[in-house]
Design a protein around this motif. Sequence first.
Motif, PDB file in Angstrom:
ATOM      1  N   PRO B 395     -51.898  36.354  50.913  1.00  0.00           N
ATOM      2  CA  PRO B 395     -52.059  36.266  49.533  1.00  0.00           C
ATOM      3  C   PRO B 395     -53.373  36.286  49.260  1.00  0.00           C
ATOM      4  O   PRO B 395     -54.329  35.282  50.166  1.00  0.00           O
ATOM      5  N   GLU B 396     -54.057  36.792  48.411  1.00  0.00           N
ATOM      6  CA  GLU B 396     -55.637  36.543  47.748  1.00  0.00           C
ATOM      7  C   GLU B 396     -55.658  35.516  46.636  1.00  0.00           C
ATOM      8  O   GLU B 396     -56.638  34.886  46.420  1.00  0.00           O
ATOM      9  N   ALA B 397     -54.545  35.328  45.943  1.00  0.00           N
ATOM     10  CA  ALA B 397     -54.739  34.397  44.908  1.00  0.00           C
ATOM     11  C   ALA B 397     -53.291  33.620  44.797  1.00  0.00           C
ATOM     12  O   ALA B 397     -52.159  34.311  44.989  1.00  0.00           O
ATOM     13  N   VAL B 398     -53.059  32.283  44.833  1.00  0.00           N
ATOM     14  CA  VAL B 398     -51.923  31.509  44.903  1.00  0.00           C
ATOM     15  C   VAL B 398     -51.995  30.518  43.470  1.00  0.00           C
ATOM     16  O   VAL B 398     -52.898  29.689  43.114  1.00  0.00           O
ATOM     17  N   PHE B 426     -50.392  21.325  49.486  1.00  0.00           N
ATOM     18  CA  PHE B 426     -50.371  22.903  49.701  1.00  0.00           C
ATOM     19  C   PHE B 426     -51.445  23.701  49.217  1.00  0.00           C
ATOM     20  O   PHE B 426     -51.699  24.650  49.815  1.00  0.00           O
ATOM     21  N   ALA B 427     -52.199  23.158  48.138  1.00  0.00           N
ATOM     22  CA  ALA B 427     -53.359  23.706  47.791  1.00  0.00           C
ATOM     23  C   ALA B 427     -54.391  23.690  48.978  1.00  0.00           C
ATOM     24  O   ALA B 427     -54.811  24.843  49.194  1.00  0.00           O
ATOM     25  N   TYR B 439     -54.679  28.256  42.201  1.00  0.00           N
ATOM     26  CA  TYR B 439     -54.583  27.615  41.026  1.00  0.00           C
ATOM     27  C   TYR B 439     -53.615  26.528  40.971  1.00  0.00           C
ATOM     28  O   TYR B 439     -52.482  26.552  41.472  1.00  0.00           O
ATOM     29  N   ASN B 440     -54.011  25.063  40.453  1.00  0.00           N
ATOM     30  CA  ASN B 440     -52.754  24.179  40.444  1.00  0.00           C
ATOM     31  C   ASN B 440     -52.579  24.134  38.892  1.00  0.00           C
ATOM     32  O   ASN B 440     -53.497  23.852  38.269  1.00  0.00           O
ATOM     33  N   PHE B 441     -51.271  24.361  38.457  1.00  0.00           N
ATOM     34  CA  PHE B 441     -50.876  24.303  37.114  1.00  0.00           C
ATOM     35  C   PHE B 441     -50.440  22.780  36.863  1.00  0.00           C
ATOM     36  O   PHE B 441     -49.324  22.446  37.371  1.00  0.00           O
ATOM     37  N   VAL B 459     -59.477  17.912  47.532  1.00  0.00           N
ATOM     38  CA  VAL B 459     -59.275  19.290  47.283  1.00  0.00           C
ATOM     39  C   VAL B 459     -60.054  19.924  46.201  1.00  0.00           C
ATOM     40  O   VAL B 459     -60.266  21.321  46.266  1.00  0.00           O
ATOM     41  N   MET B 460     -60.437  19.212  45.200  1.00  0.00           N
ATOM     42  CA  MET B 460     -61.294  19.873  44.247  1.00  0.00           C
ATOM     43  C   MET B 460     -62.643  20.355  44.820  1.00  0.00           C
ATOM     44  O   MET B 460     -62.778  21.383  44.592  1.00  0.00           O
TER      45      MET B 460
END
Lengths: 155, 682
Positions: B395-398, B426-427, B439-441, B459-460
């Motif tokens: 994946p390129e974006a998760v 996970f991130a 992206y973390n929502f 992680v940030m």
Amino acid sequence: MSEQFEPVIIGFTCNWCSYRAADMAGTARIKYPPNIRLVRLMCSGRLDPTFVLKALSEGADGVLITGCHPGECHYLEQNYKALRRYRLLLKTIAQMGIEPERVKLVWASAAEGVQLARAITTFVEEIRALGPLRWPLRLAEMDIKETAAVEEVVA
Amino acid sequence: MSNKQNQPQDEKERIGVYVCHCGSNIAGVVDVEDVAVWAKEELGDQGVVVSRDYKFMCSSLGQEMIENDIKEQGLNRVVVAACSPHLHEATFRKACERAGLNPYLSELVSIREQVSWVHTDKEKATEKAKAMVAGGVERVIENEPLEPLRVPIHPATLVVGGGIAGIQAALEIADAGYQVYMVEREPSIGGHMAQFDKTFPTLDCAACILTPKMVSVGEHPNIELLTWSEVERVEGYVGNFSVTVRKRPRYVDTDLCTGCGICWEKCPKKVIDEDFEQGLGYRTAVYTPFPQAVPKYPVIDTESCIFFANGKCKACEKLCPTGAINFDQEEEILLLEVGNIIIATGFDTFDARRIPEYGYGRLANVFTSVEFERMCNAAGPTNGEVVLRDGVTKPEAVGIVHCVGSRDRNYNNYCSVICCMSSLKFAHLVKERTGAEVYNFYIDMRTAYKDYDEFYQRVMEEGVLFVRGRVAEITDATRNPGEEGKLVVQVEDTLAGRQRRIPVDMAILSVGLQPPSDTKEVAQRFGISCSASGWITEKHPKLDPVATMTEGIFIAGAIQGPKDIPTSVAQGAAAAARVLGRINKGEMYLEPIRATVDPEKCSGCRICNNLCPFGAIIFHEDLMVTEINHALCQGCGTCVAACPAGAISGTGFSNEQVLSQIEGLLAYSFPKDFELVEMVPA
């Protein structure tokens, strides 16, 4: 007594569920009307119907019986026995001229402080709407009538 | 007004009433001085000779006051109006005992939980407190001196559930030298932790820290491991439980099997592994869930095994070098005698299909957190590669969606505790393994506890993006350029104050934790209860989180409520410590609340005979009387209430005690709007 009628209610609680629900309502500062006075039993199955009649004959306007939810009895199945006796008791008190609505059975688990407080609030309002029972007075009246009847027969 | 026939006339009650302020907890609403003065004046006829109020009755000074009064004023009954008996009954009973008074001649009236904390009208609260004190005084007159029941504690312990909490508990007890039976439903112990790759916040490998403990359980001389087994029945009480365990057939003779693995290598039947691999991988019909399984013995899944379907194949049997395969094996019923039980049955994850707008099960590249755990695991179906459902594309974006099924009134109201941290993990893993945009929502970030927030910051700093807002929808319906072939996460960015559509290749749903679906039945089996959200209720949420309201039954780990690995381990050890304390003491004391039949009064009607679920009621045909076995009686009192002859008495909650309490509760609150006295004939 110009203000609204304040009923006096006796509540029977199970040591394992509803008594702890009452504790939890207290800890969480959930408010309910002060008209109810609780009696702790080990189980709703311990509730001798005499206890209910005793409460009514001593001046209670209503009786709230509380126990564990069906299937959650601390003693496996004794709340079902309480339910059976409750059904019979309703018939008995109806024959004595007492509105069956004055005796109510509700289930409350130890975690249900909010639900118990709500059930108490609802029941107080229901009994308030029914008005005072004054069973001691009625019993006394019955005594007088009975005495009179006996005297008549004797005479 | 009480029934005092059975009281000797010369032994007049001398009752002390003690009203507690509890700081301002009670005194803030109830006029405690007034209650104390009133009790002395109004209840003098009942035998109240001392009545006092005090700031903190439970303090040593408060207790000493009661003790001194018992000794100096010759009190033979004590009523304390304070908090719930579930908190301080034992305290005041001990105070009475120290002063030489039988502890059961005291009564605790709960004017805090049942009055000051739940009522606001001071006048009415005070009136109710007085009525309750009167009820307590009337009741205590009928109390009888009792001796607590002594029960021996069987030194063996049952641990139900072989996840990390159960493993910890079992090892602590076994290492202390006592027998442990561990019952696990799955073919192997290890629980959810065995599925994980890394653990937050340290990122140490789950298997590396878990499997040594699993091996210790499997090899421990004091642990009898019963996997592929379930508890069917529990009888008895603390110290003496009889537990029936159903051990399902593995179709593998564990005395012969060496765990060599030839059977599962040669098994021709491959099925999708819906359990351990979450449907991402395959297993054979004869299998162990994962290579480090404990015990090492495989099981045969009869639903997929060719032999069980059509009677042919038997490849495993033919190829097994030790002849361990046994298709005729039958299930076994085992009877265990244990003194204590620890329940550590863990959690299930929320079924993401219940939220259709997130597309799980419909959109291929929407994964659950457990699937992603398996994907990251080097021993997992993708050998640790983070790839799309096609098995090859990186994946390129998760997008990682927090709080799926948690903190949501439509599903579970509670916070599942671990998902923020596992989502951060996970991130990090996605970044590390694919370099994708992540992206973390989230709704709120919850990174409490040691080193957790530091991990969040790390992680940030790694460049993971955070969008605050609950995801409305994940869709493959494209609307804008750049969305083609992607999953679009529709979210309200509540910090930017606008709707956003973020295209990603993969979405991971951080599903919440929920109680295993059969928790209610399990709770019933063990005689314990569940909270409204379904987790097992602890004895006290703060002070006794590993005990339950049933003596001898303890809980540990997520079954008490969502929690992470460190807390589960701590609870496992805590529950073990409680059990070890009991075992070392060898016996414990129970409330002497039991029913007794007076053979003189028993008419032999047998009405009570079918009421006891514990089999404590025995009928003597020869004597035509019923007897109650005190060792089996649990003290519920159902038979007491049923006896038409009044032949059964229940200690602690006798008819006299309850009826007198009712009288007391009502005597001083009777509506005074009519005169009863005049109506009574002379």
